[in-house]
Design an enzyme around this catalytic site. Structure first.
Site, mmCIF file in Angstrom:
data_model
loop_
_atom_site.group_PDB
_atom_site.id
_atom_site.type_symbol
_atom_site.label_atom_id
_atom_site.label_comp_id
_atom_site.label_asym_id
_atom_site.label_seq_id
_atom_site.Cartn_x
_atom_site.Cartn_y
_atom_site.Cartn_z
ATOM 1 N N ASP A 60 -97.851 35.156 -100.324
ATOM 2 C CA ASP A 60 -97.586 34.389 -99.105
ATOM 3 C C ASP A 60 -96.195 33.770 -99.205
ATOM 4 O O ASP A 60 -96.052 32.558 -99.409
ATOM 5 C CB ASP A 60 -98.668 33.315 -98.945
ATOM 6 C CG ASP A 60 -98.559 32.563 -97.630
ATOM 7 O OD1 ASP A 60 -97.946 33.110 -96.691
ATOM 8 O OD2 ASP A 60 -99.084 31.442 -97.555
ATOM 9 N N LEU A 61 -95.167 34.606 -99.039
ATOM 10 C CA LEU A 61 -93.790 34.159 -99.228
ATOM 11 C C LEU A 61 -93.109 33.753 -97.928
ATOM 12 O O LEU A 61 -92.037 33.148 -97.942
ATOM 13 C CB LEU A 61 -92.981 35.262 -99.922
ATOM 14 C CG LEU A 61 -93.547 35.713 -101.279
ATOM 15 C CD1 LEU A 61 -92.662 36.787 -101.886
ATOM 16 C CD2 LEU A 61 -93.706 34.535 -102.226
ATOM 17 N N LYS A 62 -93.701 34.121 -96.800
ATOM 18 C CA LYS A 62 -93.166 33.747 -95.480
ATOM 19 C C LYS A 62 -91.662 34.013 -95.388
ATOM 20 O O LYS A 62 -90.871 33.132 -95.024
ATOM 21 C CB LYS A 62 -93.476 32.277 -95.164
ATOM 22 C CG LYS A 62 -94.971 31.957 -95.091
ATOM 23 C CD LYS A 62 -95.190 30.510 -94.679
ATOM 24 C CE LYS A 62 -96.672 30.177 -94.554
ATOM 25 N NZ LYS A 62 -97.354 30.110 -95.867
ATOM 26 N N LEU A 63 -91.268 35.241 -95.690
ATOM 27 C CA LEU A 63 -89.857 35.609 -95.670
ATOM 28 C C LEU A 63 -89.272 35.445 -94.269
ATOM 29 O O LEU A 63 -89.887 35.826 -93.278
ATOM 30 C CB LEU A 63 -89.693 37.060 -96.149
ATOM 31 C CG LEU A 63 -90.225 37.348 -97.560
ATOM 32 C CD1 LEU A 63 -90.134 38.834 -97.866
ATOM 33 C CD2 LEU A 63 -89.472 36.528 -98.602
ATOM 34 N N PRO A 67 -82.304 40.551 -91.102
ATOM 35 C CA PRO A 67 -83.093 41.748 -91.441
ATOM 36 C C PRO A 67 -82.767 42.352 -92.791
ATOM 37 O O PRO A 67 -83.678 42.695 -93.565
ATOM 38 C CB PRO A 67 -82.761 42.709 -90.289
ATOM 39 C CG PRO A 67 -82.488 41.803 -89.130
ATOM 40 C CD PRO A 67 -81.761 40.623 -89.723
ATOM 41 N N ARG A 176 -111.386 24.585 -93.191
ATOM 42 C CA ARG A 176 -112.028 23.445 -93.832
ATOM 43 C C ARG A 176 -113.522 23.473 -93.535
ATOM 44 O O ARG A 176 -113.948 23.943 -92.468
ATOM 45 C CB ARG A 176 -111.439 22.120 -93.308
ATOM 46 C CG ARG A 176 -109.988 21.890 -93.718
ATOM 47 C CD ARG A 176 -109.862 21.618 -95.198
ATOM 48 N NE ARG A 176 -108.490 21.330 -95.596
ATOM 49 C CZ ARG A 176 -107.619 22.237 -96.036
ATOM 50 N NH1 ARG A 176 -107.988 23.513 -96.102
ATOM 51 N NH2 ARG A 176 -106.402 21.883 -96.403
ATOM 52 N N GLY A 205 -108.154 27.162 -99.949
ATOM 53 C CA GLY A 205 -107.579 26.571 -101.147
ATOM 54 C C GLY A 205 -108.317 25.336 -101.598
ATOM 55 O O GLY A 205 -109.237 25.398 -102.399
#
Length: 225
Positions: A60-63, A67, A176, A205
């Site tokens: 989950d790096l959310k690059l 481009p 949750r 998590g």
């Protein structure tokens, strides 16, 4: 990809603690999600160590960049063969197309639409007039047009997006339990509600990691699905 949709978010700074937690609940989760905190601390080595458990890895790096830079970053993690990688849909169509083209054949590339920590007021403060639902739908449409596998959205939006993107792959974080603490999440639903609405992957998590008995918590959540 496992039949169990639960991906444990192991955003922990210590590798030994992350490994111990993953081993403890491995039989009741379908994969492991590693975010920026973990990746910045442990990089490729940390991912390799957790891969030894035999569970799919979700990076989950959310690059989010131009481009060419995002494509190069995707190529750099290619050797890790992650099951899922995130990018930001707000990076635009060209960025998303290049990210998908650079990804491994077996890696699902999914775009983050609206972070679950944001609500309408937060969007307005950064100049976005649409509410979270409108913005998520718009960015999901753009992600689909760019050839991505799916998107990341809250449980509030996944049902509507699923209707317009029948075969999309939908990652839902910010989950949750009904009696749990919301922490910094604002747009939340339960794991069962998200799954019923069309979620492919449930990112969980703190409800597991922060439980007195993480194994019992993971087992209980799995039982609701």
């Amino acid at each position: 990809m496992s039949n169990n949709p639960i991906y444990l978010a192991l955003d922990l700074p210590r590798l030994d603690a992350a490994e111990a937690m993953a081993r403890k609940v491995a039989s009741h989760i379908g994969g492991i999600k590693l975010g920026l905190e973990f990746f910045c601390a442990h990089g490729h080595h940390g991912v390799r160590e957790l891969q030894k458990l035999g569970l799919p890895i979700f990076l989950d790096l959310k690059l989010h960049d131009i481009p060419n830079t995002v494509a190069a970053a995707m190529q750099a993690i290619h050797v890790l063969e992650p099951a899922i990688v995130t990018i930001h849909a707000t990076g635009g169509r060209a960025m998303m197309e290049d990210a998908k083209a650079a990804a491994g054949e077996n890696t699902k590339v999914v775009a983050v639409t609206v972070l679950t920590s944001l609500d309408s007021d937060d969007l307005g403060a950064i100049g976005i007039k649409a509410d979270p639902m409108e913005q998520a739908l718009r960015l999901a449409e753009l992600s689909q047009a760019a050839g991505l596998d799916g998107i990341v959205c809250s449980g509030h939006e996944v049902g509507a997006i699923h209707k317009q993107w029948k075969d999309g792959f939908f990652v839902v974080p910010g989950l949750r339990l009904p009696d749990g603490k919301h922490s910094d999440q604002k747009r939340i639903v339960s794991p069962r509600e998200a799954r019923d609405a069309g979620a492919s992957v449930l990112v969980i998590g703190r409800p597991i990691r922060g439980a007195e008995d993480p194994l019992a918590a993971a087992r209980a959540i799995e039982a609701t699905l």
